[in-house]
Design a protein around this motif. Structure first.
Motif, short mmCIF file in Angstrom:
data_model
loop_
_atom_site.label_atom_id
_atom_site.label_comp_id
_atom_site.label_asym_id
_atom_site.label_seq_id
_atom_site.Cartn_x
_atom_site.Cartn_y
_atom_site.Cartn_z
N GLY A 1 37.03 40.27 52.16
CA GLY A 1 38.01 39.80 51.46
C GLY A 1 38.05 40.82 50.15
N LEU A 2 39.41 41.12 49.72
CA LEU A 2 39.55 41.89 48.67
C LEU A 2 39.97 41.13 47.59
CD1 LEU A 2 40.91 45.19 50.10
CD2 LEU A 2 38.60 44.83 49.25
N ARG A 3 39.47 40.88 46.36
CA ARG A 3 40.19 40.20 45.09
C ARG A 3 40.68 41.37 44.28
NH1 ARG A 3 34.36 36.62 43.52
NH2 ARG A 3 34.49 35.37 45.22
N SER B 1 32.09 39.16 38.60
CA SER B 1 31.31 39.92 39.77
C SER B 1 31.38 38.80 40.85
CB SER B 1 29.89 39.92 39.12
OG SER B 1 28.94 40.15 40.49
N THR B 2 31.43 39.62 41.94
CA THR B 2 31.43 38.94 43.40
C THR B 2 30.11 38.00 43.49
OG1 THR B 2 30.54 40.62 44.64
CG2 THR B 2 32.90 40.48 44.50
N LYS C 1 32.06 40.23 53.92
CA LYS C 1 31.78 40.73 52.67
C LYS C 1 33.08 40.44 51.87
CE LYS C 1 30.16 43.59 49.41
NZ LYS C 1 29.08 42.92 48.58
N ILE C 2 32.68 40.31 50.49
CA ILE C 2 33.55 40.14 49.37
C ILE C 2 33.53 41.36 48.37
CG2 ILE C 2 34.59 38.62 47.38
CD1 ILE C 2 35.03 37.59 50.16
N TYR C 3 34.69 41.97 47.95
CA TYR C 3 34.77 42.87 46.73
C TYR C 3 35.87 42.73 45.87
CZ TYR C 3 32.28 46.36 50.14
OH TYR C 3 31.42 47.04 50.75
N ASN C 4 35.38 42.89 44.50
CA ASN C 4 36.82 43.06 43.53
C ASN C 4 37.32 44.59 43.74
OD1 ASN C 4 36.15 40.60 42.22
ND2 ASN C 4 34.64 41.58 40.94
N ALA D 1 37.26 43.52 36.45
CA ALA D 1 36.50 43.48 37.57
C ALA D 1 35.19 44.13 37.54
CB ALA D 1 37.42 44.02 38.57
N ASP D 2 34.17 43.76 38.07
CA ASP D 2 33.06 44.65 38.31
C ASP D 2 33.29 45.10 39.95
OD1 ASP D 2 30.58 45.55 38.91
OD2 ASP D 2 29.36 43.90 38.39
#
Length: 350
Positions: A191-193, A155-156, A272-275, A316-317
């Motif tokens: 950011g995209l993980r 989780s982010t 913001k960060i997302y998975n 990934a969540d």
């Protein structure tokens, strides 16, 4: 809207640029075209976009012979002044930054390359967005930042302070650098993980490519962690959909952000960060069986222990990405792998 897509000769960047072109957006692609893997594949991707190889080496913007709304420039992001000049000239609305030195294992032997590309190059992108403001900077992070974490799904909101490769550390650094520029200069950054991305035109250093190549040659494939790894494999079309949904939604301050109990995935500034993944992990052996099915040929396997820098599982969540953008990956593994194996056999005339 005018978009800059860095890493446009790379796997994900190629597909993102194509989607934006198809949507009629004004697109500039950028890439250094390094030799981390076969540059002929990179040139083939560009050729698919109508960019002739012989024109690329000029270092100037090259207009596509195929699309009126696409141009390409060969540029090293670690060279700050040419990049700033490009931003000043083009006045981009959105930057989708996908250029990076990829690969966990390669970072064990070539650490300096990751500082050059992933740290210095990213700093220059941030500086360009600072001095020539954009509506949104979307950049590639990685699921590798979860490192030694074992709580699933990732989780982010989890801490990511225990990277186990320099590649992962460089991506975590990118997130911290982005937050700094969001805080100091108001640059909206997301950011995209990425979790394991696969599909046609994929990278030759990734498992699907290596498996397909070896199986067709009748050679054994290397199966690490004795096949007991799980990966959140995500098909390229689903990833592109998610990237563009995010790009259309500039990062905003989190009005509920609590500085006394800070959420690592958001901030009181536009950060913001997302998975971005499938949120449905697949056992590596099942992935291999999908490749066998796609090729109609059985794999010979060499079972090996887990490699340094690798993690045994990823999951990934993506709840916040689904909630905020409507992102919904929908491509089953068998279908996505078959699309890749069909492309591979066509591209290499197998």
């Amino acid at each position: 809207m005018k978009y800059l897509v860095t890493g446009a000769a790379g796997f994900i960047g190629f597909h993102v640029a194509q989607k934006l072109i198809d949507q009629g957006e004004d697109v500039v692609g950028l890439d250094i075209i390094n030799d981390y893997y076969d540059i002929n594949l990179k040139y083939s991707r560009l050729q698919h976009h109508g960019i002739a190889k012989e024109k690329i080496e000029t270092g100037l913007l090259v207009a596509s012979s195929k699309y009126a709304n696409y141009r390409f420039v060969k540029l090293d992001l670690a060279e700050k002044e040419p990049l700033l000049k490009l931003f000043e000239q083009e006045k981009f609305d959105v930057v989708i930054h996908l250029a990076a030195q990829a690969g966990v294992r390669y970072s064990l032997t070539h650490p300096e390359v990751y500082v050059h590309s992933n740290i210095t190059g990213f700093l220059n992108i941030l500086e360009a967005c600072r001095f020539h403001p954009v509506k949104h900077l979307v950049y590639a992070s990685s699921s590798s930042v979860y490192g030694a974490n074992e709580k699933m799904p990732f989780s982010t909101s989890d801490s990511v302070d225990h990277p186990i490769s320099l590649y992962a550390a460089s991506k975590k650094s990118n997130e911290l650098m982005a937050h700094t520029y969001s805080h100091l200069f108001g640059v909206p950054t997301t950011g995209l993980r990425f979790f394991t991305v696969y599909g046609p035109w994929g990278r030759p250093d990734m498992a699907l490519f290596l498996f397909t190549e070896a199986i067709l040659k009748g050679e054994p494939i290397q199966v690490f962690n004795y096949g007991q790894m799980k990966r959140d494999f995500t098909y390229i079309d689903d990833i592109v959909e998610g990237i563009l949904k995010v790009a259309d939604r500039p990062a905003r301050p989190n009005k509920d952000f609590d500085p006394k109990n800070p959420d690592p995935g958001s901030s009181k500034v536009p950060f913001k960060i997302y998975n971005i993944g499938n949120s449905s992990p697949v056992l590596l052996m099942d992935y291999i069986h999908a490749v066998e099915k796609g090729l109609g040929k059985e794999a010979k396997m060499e079972l090996l222990p887990l490699q340094p820098g690798d993690v045994p599982a990823s999951h990934a969540d993506v709840e916040d990405l689904v909630r905020d953008t409507g992102y919904k990956p929908s491509t089953p593994i068998d279908q996505g792998v078959k699309a890749f194996t069909d492309w591979y056999m066509d591209y290499y005339n197998k």
